[in-house]
Design an enzyme around this catalytic site. Structure first.
Site, PDB file in Angstrom:
ATOM      1  N   MET A 160      32.525  37.407  21.785  1.00 51.74           N
ATOM      2  CA  MET A 160      32.869  36.155  20.953  1.00 51.74           C
ATOM      3  C   MET A 160      32.342  35.246  21.712  1.00 51.74           C
ATOM      4  O   MET A 160      32.585  35.056  22.784  1.00 51.74           O
ATOM      5  CB  MET A 160      34.206  36.043  20.626  1.00 51.74           C
ATOM      6  CG  MET A 160      34.736  37.405  20.529  1.00 51.74           C
ATOM      7  SD  MET A 160      36.784  37.202  20.657  1.00 51.74           S
ATOM      8  CE  MET A 160      37.370  38.744  19.503  1.00 51.74           C
ATOM      9  N   SER A 187      37.565  50.208  20.946  1.00 56.85           N
ATOM     10  CA  SER A 187      37.249  48.477  21.672  1.00 56.85           C
ATOM     11  C   SER A 187      38.280  48.294  22.605  1.00 56.85           C
ATOM     12  O   SER A 187      38.621  47.834  22.851  1.00 56.85           O
ATOM     13  CB  SER A 187      38.053  47.159  20.007  1.00 56.85           C
ATOM     14  OG  SER A 187      37.816  46.219  20.997  1.00 56.85           O
ATOM     15  N   HIS A 227      33.171  50.270  21.363  1.00 59.76           N
ATOM     16  CA  HIS A 227      33.491  49.139  20.667  1.00 59.76           C
ATOM     17  C   HIS A 227      33.282  47.929  21.832  1.00 59.76           C
ATOM     18  O   HIS A 227      34.030  47.744  22.276  1.00 59.76           O
ATOM     19  CB  HIS A 227      34.067  49.376  19.508  1.00 59.76           C
ATOM     20  CG  HIS A 227      34.562  47.022  19.091  1.00 59.76           C
ATOM     21  ND1 HIS A 227      32.541  47.413  17.021  1.00 59.76           N
ATOM     22  CD2 HIS A 227      34.730  46.506  18.604  1.00 59.76           C
ATOM     23  CE1 HIS A 227      33.486  46.308  16.801  1.00 59.76           C
ATOM     24  NE2 HIS A 227      34.685  45.976  17.258  1.00 59.76           N
ATOM     25  N   ASP A 243      33.616  43.764  22.145  1.00 60.59           N
ATOM     26  CA  ASP A 243      33.880  42.488  21.443  1.00 60.59           C
ATOM     27  C   ASP A 243      32.944  41.043  22.097  1.00 60.59           C
ATOM     28  O   ASP A 243      33.470  41.186  23.162  1.00 60.59           O
ATOM     29  CB  ASP A 243      34.430  42.806  21.055  1.00 60.59           C
ATOM     30  CG  ASP A 243      35.778  43.368  19.853  1.00 60.59           C
ATOM     31  OD1 ASP A 243      34.953  43.139  18.692  1.00 60.59           O
ATOM     32  OD2 ASP A 243      36.161  43.864  20.078  1.00 60.59           O
ATOM     33  N   MET A 261      30.150  38.603  17.844  1.00 61.09           N
ATOM     34  CA  MET A 261      31.026  37.250  16.473  1.00 61.09           C
ATOM     35  C   MET A 261      30.541  35.887  17.092  1.00 61.09           C
ATOM     36  O   MET A 261      31.435  35.571  18.396  1.00 61.09           O
ATOM     37  CB  MET A 261      32.284  37.541  16.733  1.00 61.09           C
ATOM     38  CG  MET A 261      33.178  38.596  15.425  1.00 61.09           C
ATOM     39  SD  MET A 261      34.432  39.614  16.461  1.00 61.09           S
ATOM     40  CE  MET A 261      34.142  40.866  17.660  1.00 61.09           C
ATOM     41  N   ASP A 308      37.162  47.626  10.917  1.00 63.18           N
ATOM     42  CA  ASP A 308      37.442  47.373  12.676  1.00 63.18           C
ATOM     43  C   ASP A 308      38.730  46.241  12.448  1.00 63.18           C
ATOM     44  O   ASP A 308      38.321  44.484  11.468  1.00 63.18           O
ATOM     45  CB  ASP A 308      36.564  45.980  13.259  1.00 63.18           C
ATOM     46  CG  ASP A 308      36.656  45.899  14.692  1.00 63.18           C
ATOM     47  OD1 ASP A 308      37.447  45.298  14.930  1.00 63.18           O
ATOM     48  OD2 ASP A 308      35.366  45.154  15.169  1.00 63.18           O
ATOM     49  N   MET A 320      35.220  44.053   8.113  1.00 58.36           N
ATOM     50  CA  MET A 320      36.495  43.467   9.027  1.00 58.36           C
ATOM     51  C   MET A 320      37.680  43.596   7.591  1.00 58.36           C
ATOM     52  O   MET A 320      37.852  42.775   6.797  1.00 58.36           O
ATOM     53  CB  MET A 320      36.076  41.684   9.107  1.00 58.36           C
ATOM     54  CG  MET A 320      35.393  41.851  10.167  1.00 58.36           C
ATOM     55  SD  MET A 320      35.447  42.749  11.915  1.00 58.36           S
ATOM     56  CE  MET A 320      36.328  42.537  12.522  1.00 58.36           C
ATOM     57  N   HIS A 356      29.649  44.395  18.449  1.00 51.68           N
ATOM     58  CA  HIS A 356      30.192  43.671  17.458  1.00 51.68           C
ATOM     59  C   HIS A 356      29.739  41.901  18.028  1.00 51.68           C
ATOM     60  O   HIS A 356      30.854  41.226  18.595  1.00 51.68           O
ATOM     61  CB  HIS A 356      31.883  44.135  17.721  1.00 51.68           C
ATOM     62  CG  HIS A 356      32.234  43.068  16.604  1.00 51.68           C
ATOM     63  ND1 HIS A 356      33.321  42.651  15.561  1.00 51.68           N
ATOM     64  CD2 HIS A 356      31.600  41.897  14.868  1.00 51.68           C
ATOM     65  CE1 HIS A 356      33.563  42.296  15.105  1.00 51.68           C
ATOM     66  NE2 HIS A 356      32.291  41.853  14.416  1.00 51.68           N
TER      67      HIS A 356
END
Ligand code: DX5
Ligand code: ZN
Length: 222
Positions: free
Chosen positions: A35, A8, A31, A33, A66, A173, A135, A64
């Site tokens: 957010m 990540s 990966h 993320d 979020m 993760d 998760m 990913h």
């Protein structure tokens, strides 16, 4: 079972993302993320930065998301070149419609579950997704400790996938490191995200290799 390692970049240096993507060229995925400060109490990057990362990454990108309202925002990440787009079950209004749309755009479709979200409601829908992300911390931040209470869910998800005969990947993760990866692999995970463990290591390629070997040794054991 082959173990796929997805470092990540949340733990990378955000002023040197291209350099830090190149540092993980021996990994299977990068990966990323995303957010939005609403679904989780943290804010990272959005589409403009993501598009550039997809252009320069030496490995396929595993997004990913979020974020709230993934039904509206997720397809653009597939269009931007993500190999895999994972959205949260808790945030999606129509997860099956969204997964179908992501696949239509050429991406793998992933469904993510927070630690307290049960996998059971989705087990009849496995054919609609390419990956379940269990998760193993509450999403939002790197560097948290692995929640062992998520292991039974990984196990149940793996059993359901095996029974279905489908090739659905199970990703973990959060808090994945040399000291926790074997438990996750033993429970049935085959895709491993690791942020602080990889980018905090003395040797980034060495850590990727070590994690892969531990996961594969454990996965082969059962
Ligand atoms: C957390 C993110 C993770 C994070 C993991 O919400 O989804 O991908 O980077 O970080 P570590 O591996 O440090 O727990
Ligand atoms: Zn993540």
């Amino acid at each position: 079972m082959a173990a796929l390692i997805a470092p990540s970049i949340l733990s990378a240096d955000f002023a040197n993302l291209e350099r830090d993507l190149n540092a993980i060229s021996t990994a299977d995925y990068a990966h990323v993320d995303v957010m939005d400060n609403h679904f989780v109490p943290n804010l990272t990057i959005g589409l403009p930065v993501f598009e550039r990362l997809a252009q320069v990454s030496p490995v396929p990108i595993d997004a990913h998301l979020m974020i709230e309202d993934p039904d509206r925002w997720a397809p653009a990440y597939a269009e931007a070149g993500a190999a895999s787009v994972t959205f949260h079950a808790e945030a999606a209004a129509a997860p099956v419609r969204l997964a179908r749309e992501l696949r239509r755009l050429g991406a793998r479709a992933g469904l993510a579950l927070r630690p307290a979200t049960p996998v059971e409601p989705f087990l009849d829908l496995l054919a609609e997704v390419d990956m379940i992300l269990v998760m193993t911390v509450e999403p939002g931040f790197g560097g948290q400790s692995f929640i062992d209470g998520t292991l039974p869910k990984i196990r149940r998800a793996r059993e359901a996938v095996s029974e279905s005969g489908l090739d659905v990947w199970i990703q973990v993760d959060g808090g994945v490191s040399r000291s926790t990866i074997e438990r996750a692999a033993d429970a049935g995970a085959n895709v491993f995200v690791a942020g602080s463990a990889v980018y905090g290591a003395e040797s980034v390629p060495g850590e990727i290799q070590a994690l892969r070997e531990l996961a594969e040794a454990s996965a082969h054991a059962h």
